[in-house]
Design an enzyme around this catalytic site. Structure first.
Site, PDB file in Angstrom:
ATOM      1  N   LYS A 198       0.844  -1.205   0.000  1.00  0.00           N
ATOM      2  CA  LYS A 198       0.000   0.000   0.000  1.00  0.00           C
ATOM      3  C   LYS A 198       0.867   1.238   0.000  1.00  0.00           C
ATOM      4  CE  LYS A 198       0.889   1.228   4.468  1.00  0.00           C
ATOM      5  NZ  LYS A 198       1.584   2.476   4.874  1.00  0.00           N
TER       6      LYS A 198
ATOM      7  N   PRO B 154       8.898  -4.316  -0.363  1.00  0.00           N
ATOM      8  CA  PRO B 154      10.061  -3.909   0.435  1.00  0.00           C
ATOM      9  C   PRO B 154       9.833  -4.136   1.929  1.00  0.00           C
ATOM     10  CG  PRO B 154       9.635  -2.278  -1.262  1.00  0.00           C
ATOM     11  CD  PRO B 154       8.494  -3.247  -1.318  1.00  0.00           C
TER      12      PRO B 154
ATOM     13  N   GLY C 174       7.517   0.953   5.105  1.00  0.00           N
ATOM     14  CA  GLY C 174       6.342   1.801   5.146  1.00  0.00           C
ATOM     15  C   GLY C 174       5.298   1.447   4.110  1.00  0.00           C
ATOM     16  N   MET C 175       5.377   0.217   3.557  1.00  0.00           N
ATOM     17  CA  MET C 175       4.422  -0.217   2.545  1.00  0.00           C
ATOM     18  C   MET C 175       3.567  -1.389   3.011  1.00  0.00           C
ATOM     19  SD  MET C 175       6.576   0.248  -0.988  1.00  0.00           S
ATOM     20  CE  MET C 175       5.072   0.235  -1.983  1.00  0.00           C
ATOM     21  N   ALA C 176       3.594  -1.654   4.319  1.00  0.00           N
ATOM     22  CA  ALA C 176       2.740  -2.663   4.959  1.00  0.00           C
ATOM     23  C   ALA C 176       3.034  -4.077   4.479  1.00  0.00           C
ATOM     24  CB  ALA C 176       1.258  -2.327   4.769  1.00  0.00           C
TER      25      ALA C 176
ATOM     26  N   GLY D 265       4.683  -6.491   6.127  1.00  0.00           N
ATOM     27  CA  GLY D 265       4.373  -7.439   7.197  1.00  0.00           C
ATOM     28  C   GLY D 265       2.881  -7.599   7.389  1.00  0.00           C
TER      29      GLY D 265
ATOM     30  N   ASP E 172      -2.742  -1.760   9.972  1.00  0.00           N
ATOM     31  CA  ASP E 172      -2.730  -1.801   8.515  1.00  0.00           C
ATOM     32  C   ASP E 172      -3.261  -3.108   7.940  1.00  0.00           C
ATOM     33  OD1 ASP E 172      -1.682   0.745   8.341  1.00  0.00           O
ATOM     34  OD2 ASP E 172       0.381   0.088   7.995  1.00  0.00           O
TER      35      ASP E 172
END
Length: 311
Positions: free
Chosen positions: A21, A106, A110-112, A114, A148
Site C-alpha cells: 500500500k 520492500p 512503510g508499505m505494509a 508485514g 494496517d
C-alpha cells in the site's frame, strides 16, 4: 520445518496474493492516553505484492524467499504466524501449517509488507482449513493483528479511521502510476510516531480528517489533482530521523515526478508520475542518482488479498 504432508494431505496448498500500500494521505492526531494516535489514513493498494502459501504441517513453521528475505522474522513474531494462531484459536484447532512467503514488497519500508503477509496467511489458512469465515470475522482478526492489516485484506482504496483499522471503501476513477525508491535499512514505525510526538510537543495538533480534494481526485482519476493533494503528517518525523531521504525526494522530483512523499512511516519514498513511460524514466533516474538502493514501478489501485489456488 514441519514434516511434509502425507496421504490425503499431500498436494493440498493454498496460495494468496496480497498487495503493498501507499498512504496518499496520512493525517495524524495527537497521542491518545493509550499511546496510539487517531488517524485519517487514505490507503491505496499498489501492484507490488507478496504471495503467501499455506500447506499442512506437523507444526507452525515459516519460510521466506525474495528480496530482503533475510530481514523477515521466521518465528512467532511474524504477523503471518500470529494470523494462523489467532484463526486457529477461534476455531479450537491447532495451527499446524507451514507458511511460505514469496516476498516482493520492500521490508520495513512503510508499505505494509508485514501486514500484507498477515492478511495473506489469514486468508490462506481459512481456505486450507475449510473454515469459510465471514469477511467480518476475518476483518476482526486483522484488526487484532495490526492497524494496517485490515486494508491489506480489502485492497483497492479506503479511508481508515481510528488507528486506521476502521475502513470505508473509496471509489477510484482510473489507474495511477508510481515509482517507489527503496532505501537501505528500515525505520521503526513506533520510533517515527515518537519523533512525531517530539516535533509536535506544545503544538495544537488538529483532529485528523480526510481531504475532500484528495478524495475527489481519486474518484475522478485526476492525477494532477491527486499530486497536489498528497500529504503525510509523519514525513517531517521520518526526515528528521533519516535526513538522507531528502536527497531521494529531490532526485525523483527533478526527474519529472508530479509529486513525492515518504510512504507511511518510511523509509521508502513514493513518486506519483503521469504514465508508465514517466515511471520508467523516474525509476532509472532514481537508481542513477545513488540516493536509493533500488526503485520499483507499480500501478494502483490493486485488489486486496486474493486466493490464487486452493485445495
Amino acid at each position: 520445518m514441519g514434516a511434509a504432508p502425507r496421504g490425503p494431505e499431500a498436494g493440498r496448498r493454498v496460495t494468496v496474493r496480497v498487495p503493498a500500500k501507499v498512504n496518499v494521505q496520512l493525517a495524524v492526531g495527537a497521542a491518545r492516553p493509550d499511546g496510539f494516535h487517531d488517524l485519517a489514513n487514505v490507503f491505496l493498494a499498489v501492484s507490488l505484492a507478496d504471495e503467501v502459501t499455506a500447506v499442512p504441517a506437523d507444526e507452525l513453521t515459516i519460510t521466506c524467499e525474495g528480496p530482503d528475505a533475510d530481514k523477515v522474522p521466521l518465528d512467532r513474531t511474524n504477523l503471518a504466524a500470529r494470523a494462523a494462531e489467532l484463526l486457529a484459536a477461534r476455531h479450537g484447532i491447532s495451527p499446524d501449517v507451514h507458511l511460505h512467503i514469496d516476498k516482493d514488497i520492500p521490508v520495513a519500508g512503510g508499505m505494509a509488507g508485514g501486514s500484507a503477509d498477515g492478511a495473506g496467511a489469514l486468508l490462506a489458512c481459512d481456505a486450507l482449513w475449510g473454515l469459510n469465515s465471514s469477511r467480518a470475522e476475518l476483518l476482526e482478526i486483522c484488526a487484532e493483528l495490526g492497524s494496517d492489516v485490515p486494508f491489506s485484506l480489502v485492497g483497492g482504496a479506503a479511508l481508515g479511521l481510528g488507528r486506521g483499522e476502521r475502513l470505508t471503501g473509496l471509489p477510484v476513477g482510473g489507474t495511477f502510476h508510481w515509482v517507489f525508491a527503496v532505501a537501505d535499512g528500515g525505520l521503526s514505525t513506533p520510533v517515527v510516531f515518537g519523533e512525531f510526538d517530539r516535533l509536535t510537543a506544545g503544538v495544537d495538533v488538529p483532529e485528523p480528517a480526510a481531504s475532500p480534494v484528495l478524495l475527489e481526485a481519486l474518484r475522478t482519476g485526476d492525477v494532477t489533482a491527486l499530486a497536489s493533494a498528497l500529504a503525510n503528517d509523519l514525513q517531517p518525523a521520518a526526515l528528521s530521523l533519516r535526513p538522507a531521504l531528502n536527497a531521494t525526494l529531490e532526485a525523483g522530483t527533478a526527474a519529472g515526478a508530479l509529486a513525492s512523499l515518504v510512504s507511511g512511516s518510511g523509509p521508502t519514498t513514493a513518486f506519483l508520475v503521469k504514465d508508465a513511460e514517466a515511471a520508467d524514466a523516474v525509476a532509472a533516474a532514481l537508481i542513477a542518482s545513488g540516493t536509493c538502493r533500488t526503485a520499483r514501478v507499480a500501478t494502483s489501485a490493486a485488489p486486496g488479498a486474493t486466493v490464487l489456488s486452493r485445495p
